[in-house]
Scaffold this motif. Structure first.
Motif, short mmCIF file in Angstrom:
data_model
loop_
_atom_site.label_atom_id
_atom_site.label_comp_id
_atom_site.label_asym_id
_atom_site.label_seq_id
_atom_site.Cartn_x
_atom_site.Cartn_y
_atom_site.Cartn_z
N GLY A 60 0.21 -0.82 -0.17
CA GLY A 60 -0.07 0.33 -0.08
C GLY A 60 0.48 1.13 0.09
N LEU A 61 1.90 1.30 1.09
CA LEU A 61 2.89 2.60 0.44
C LEU A 61 3.50 2.75 -0.70
CD1 LEU A 61 4.21 5.22 2.62
CD2 LEU A 61 5.75 2.36 3.55
N ALA A 62 3.32 1.57 -1.06
CA ALA A 62 4.81 1.34 -2.29
C ALA A 62 3.38 2.08 -3.30
CB ALA A 62 5.23 -0.06 -2.99
N THR A 63 2.42 1.42 -3.05
CA THR A 63 1.78 2.45 -4.53
C THR A 63 1.12 4.05 -4.33
OG1 THR A 63 0.53 0.28 -4.64
CG2 THR A 63 -0.51 1.31 -5.29
N PHE A 64 0.78 3.66 -3.39
CA PHE A 64 1.01 5.51 -2.27
C PHE A 64 1.73 6.50 -3.04
CE2 PHE A 64 0.05 8.81 0.18
CZ PHE A 64 -1.38 8.92 0.33
N ARG A 65 2.75 6.02 -2.76
CA ARG A 65 4.14 7.10 -2.82
C ARG A 65 4.47 7.32 -4.68
NH1 ARG A 65 9.79 5.06 1.06
NH2 ARG A 65 10.18 6.69 -0.27
N THR A 66 4.02 5.87 -5.29
CA THR A 66 4.43 5.90 -6.70
C THR A 66 3.18 6.78 -6.96
OG1 THR A 66 5.45 3.70 -6.81
CG2 THR A 66 4.11 5.26 -8.86
N PHE A 67 2.05 6.67 -6.88
CA PHE A 67 0.95 7.97 -6.98
C PHE A 67 1.05 9.53 -6.75
CE2 PHE A 67 -2.84 10.13 -5.37
CZ PHE A 67 -3.56 10.71 -6.60
N LEU A 68 1.66 9.84 -5.84
CA LEU A 68 2.21 10.91 -5.08
C LEU A 68 2.95 11.58 -6.42
CD1 LEU A 68 1.58 10.46 -1.79
CD2 LEU A 68 0.18 12.08 -2.97
N LYS A 69 4.15 10.68 -6.61
CA LYS A 69 5.59 10.70 -7.03
C LYS A 69 4.95 11.38 -9.11
CE LYS A 69 8.67 8.28 -5.01
NZ LYS A 69 9.92 7.42 -5.03
N ALA A 70 3.75 10.31 -9.46
CA ALA A 70 3.28 10.84 -10.89
C ALA A 70 2.37 12.02 -10.59
CB ALA A 70 2.65 9.62 -10.80
N GLU A 71 2.30 12.64 -9.57
CA GLU A 71 1.48 13.67 -9.16
C GLU A 71 1.98 14.61 -9.43
OE1 GLU A 71 -2.09 13.83 -7.16
OE2 GLU A 71 -3.67 13.39 -8.47
N TYR A 72 3.23 14.75 -9.07
CA TYR A 72 4.53 15.93 -8.18
C TYR A 72 4.11 16.47 -6.57
CZ TYR A 72 5.55 16.15 -13.11
OH TYR A 72 5.63 15.96 -14.52
N SER A 73 3.39 15.34 -5.54
CA SER A 73 3.55 15.93 -4.86
C SER A 73 3.41 15.11 -3.31
CB SER A 73 1.71 16.21 -4.54
OG SER A 73 1.04 14.55 -4.73
N ASP A 74 4.36 13.87 -3.72
CA ASP A 74 5.01 12.86 -2.56
C ASP A 74 6.28 13.93 -1.15
OD1 ASP A 74 7.31 14.68 -4.67
OD2 ASP A 74 8.41 12.76 -4.35
#
Length: 184
Positions: free
Chosen positions: A68-82
């Motif tokens: 879950g953490l890995a998926t969430f981090r990837t999502f945030l990186k793709a949105e420029y909000s990590d």
């Protein structure tokens, strides 16, 4: 006008488009790797449909899950909000430090990277919290970032986390596991 220098907007736009495409590919590549890992893993920590459903119960449950953490981090990186998740995770690691020398060094690094105004990954916190941290960094404790960490967690909980649950990334992962469980 002489001496006036402006950046060409078209080039800037192209870089933005290239960056967007790179992040979309990052998300797609990550989903492929994640699905391969999830479906072909023989490890006891194999992800299940129930685990993915648990992520939607709370941000805390999402962050407690390795996948879950890995998926969430990837999502945030793709949105420029990590920056928020990176700050939160860095603070979690910081709290584990026992050496006062290492704590001082790490506190200054965290301050310079996330807290200081105009820092590379500046987090969105109020002026008073920022100033309190600035004072505390000179002789830091394990708790010196707690107030900022609570603010950042609240921001993720109210903003990033709901967006993640509505994202194509989460929906596709959920759909692929739902389809897999329906087939056997």
């Amino acid at each position: 006008m002489p001496g006036l220098i402006t950046a060409p907007p078209v080039k800037h736009f192209c870089m933005d488009m290239d960056e967007r495409r790179r992040n979309q590919r990052l998300g797609k590549n990550f989903m492929c790797r994640l699905q391969f890992t999830f479906f072909h893993s023989s490890a006891p920590e194999r992800l299940s449909l129930e685990d993915i459903h648990q992520w939607s119960q709370s941000l805390g449950q999402l962050l407690e899950s390795k996948y879950g953490l890995a998926t969430f981090r990837t999502f945030l990186k793709a949105e420029y909000s990590d920056e928020n998740i990176e700050f939160w995770l860095t603070c979690e690691d910081y709290k584990k430090i026992k050496s006062s020398f290492r704590m001082t060094s790490k506190a200054k690094k965290i301050y310079g990277q996330f807290v200081k105004a105009e820092s590379p990954k500046e987090i969105n916190i109020d002026y008073q919290t920022r100033e309190n941290i600035k004072r505390n960094v000179t002789s830091p404790t394990a708790e010196c970032f707690d107030d900022a960490q609570k603010i950042v967690y609240g921001l993720m909980e109210r903003d990033s986390y709901p967006r993640f649950l509505r994202s194509e990334m989460y929906k596709k992962l959920l759909d692929s596991f739902t389809a897999d469980s329906a087939h056997g």
